[in-house]
Design an enzyme around this catalytic site. Structure first.
Site, PDB file in Angstrom:
ATOM      1  N   CYS A  38       0.995  -1.032  -0.099  1.00 16.51           N
ATOM      2  CA  CYS A  38       0.243   0.064  -0.113  1.00 16.51           C
ATOM      3  C   CYS A  38       0.803   1.268  -0.093  1.00 16.51           C
ATOM      4  O   CYS A  38       0.150   2.190  -0.077  1.00 16.51           O
ATOM      5  CB  CYS A  38      -1.033  -0.090   1.286  1.00 16.51           C
ATOM      6  SG  CYS A  38       0.035   0.009   2.862  1.00 16.51           S
ATOM      7  N   CYS A 107      -0.410  -5.487   6.394  1.00 11.37           N
ATOM      8  CA  CYS A 107      -0.259  -4.651   7.438  1.00 11.37           C
ATOM      9  C   CYS A 107       0.709  -5.088   8.568  1.00 11.37           C
ATOM     10  O   CYS A 107       1.434  -4.298   9.251  1.00 11.37           O
ATOM     11  CB  CYS A 107      -1.334  -3.805   7.734  1.00 11.37           C
ATOM     12  SG  CYS A 107      -2.482  -3.572   6.395  1.00 11.37           S
TER      13      CYS A 107
HETATM   14 FE1  FES Z   1      -1.325   0.333   4.464  1.00 11.62          FE
HETATM   15 FE2  FES Z   1      -2.441  -1.332   6.120  1.00 11.62          FE
HETATM   16  S1  FES Z   1      -3.354  -0.442   4.434  1.00 11.62           S
HETATM   17  S2  FES Z   1      -0.378  -0.494   6.384  1.00 11.62           S
END
Ligand code: FES
Length: 257
Positions: A38, A107
């Protein structure tokens, strides 16, 4: 309800994060890591005494799961020896939190990797100075800039659509670089702007940039661009902390002077 995907423990650590913040002092080591999925960032601060993690804090630009996993991992690591802390796995963290939705497992990698990075940096600091390869040449050019030309490195931007949904980094080089970073936010939600400066000169562009979704890394410089076939990550030097860390990106804009 969306939140039912999360365990009570995840929600608790998200709402009341333990050990959030930073540590200061010569005996503090920082580990920073970017999430390849992400593009979010995680920073871990550790203070080690007698080979044990005496204090630990984290700061993240990540999501709720990143906050919860970081919070949990600080609790797991505190008081452990460096070797024990290194053995904490991503799965351990997820298990302690009574699970994470599968889509959020990346994450939990962020917290575990940032802790490892901090420990790695701590161990590096303990080593006597080595004559590590010089990665920025005398003119301050970034290593890999030529190697990755047309494979993720852009020295001019004509067609913004090539950056669609790409994690894109823009190196500061005046107003034009700021304008491009702003324009890129219409193509991708992941734009990182890197500047060696402590703050950007006041003005309309700076105001727009700081109010936008662009993540600004102040007092930072790119040392090296890495990847197999195309740009995959960059090595960043945090000038303030004098720490190096890697950030995953797909493309990087380094405008011609
Ligand atoms: Fe980026 Fe969880 S979506 S760390």
């Amino acid at each position: 309800m969306k939140s039912t995907q999360y365990s009570d423990k995840v929600l608790d650590h998200f709402r009341n994060p333990r050990n959030a913040g930073t540590l200061e002092g010569d005996d503090v080591t920082v580990g920073k890591i970017g999430n390849p999925v992400c593009g979010d960032l995680m920073e871990f601060y550790i203070k080690i005494k007698d080979d044990k993690i005496e204090d630990i804090k984290f700061k993240t630009f990540g999501c709720g799961s990143a906050i919860a996993t970081a919070s949990m991992i600080t609790e797991l690591a505190k008081g452990k020896t460096v070797d024990e802390a290194l053995r904490i796995t991503r799965q351990d963290v997820a298990d302690e939190l009574d699970g994470l939705p599968p889509i959020k497992m990346h994450c939990s990698n962020l917290a575990a990797d940032a802790l490892r990075e901090a420990i790695k940096n701590y161990r590096e600091k303990q080593k006597p100075e080595s004559d590590e390869a010089v990665r920025v040449d005398a003119t301050g050019r970034i290593t890999g800039k030529e190697e990755f030309a047309e494979r993720g490195v852009y020295t001019e931007v004509t067609d913004l659509s090539v950056f669609k949904d790409k994690r894109t980094m823009v190196i500061e080089s005046g107003d034009r670089s700021m304008e491009i970073a702003l324009q890129l936010t219409k193509q991708t939600p992941r734009v990182v702007f890197v500047t060696r400066k402590k703050e950007l000169a006041a003005g309309e562009l700076t105001e727009k940039l700081t109010a936008s979704s662009v993540k600004i890394l102040y007092e930072s410089e790119v040392l090296e661009i890495k990847g197999l076939k195309t740009v995959e990550k960059v090595l960043i030097h945090d000038l303030n902390e004098d720490e190096e860390y890697e950030l995953y990106v797909d493309s990087i804009v380094i405008l011609k002077d």
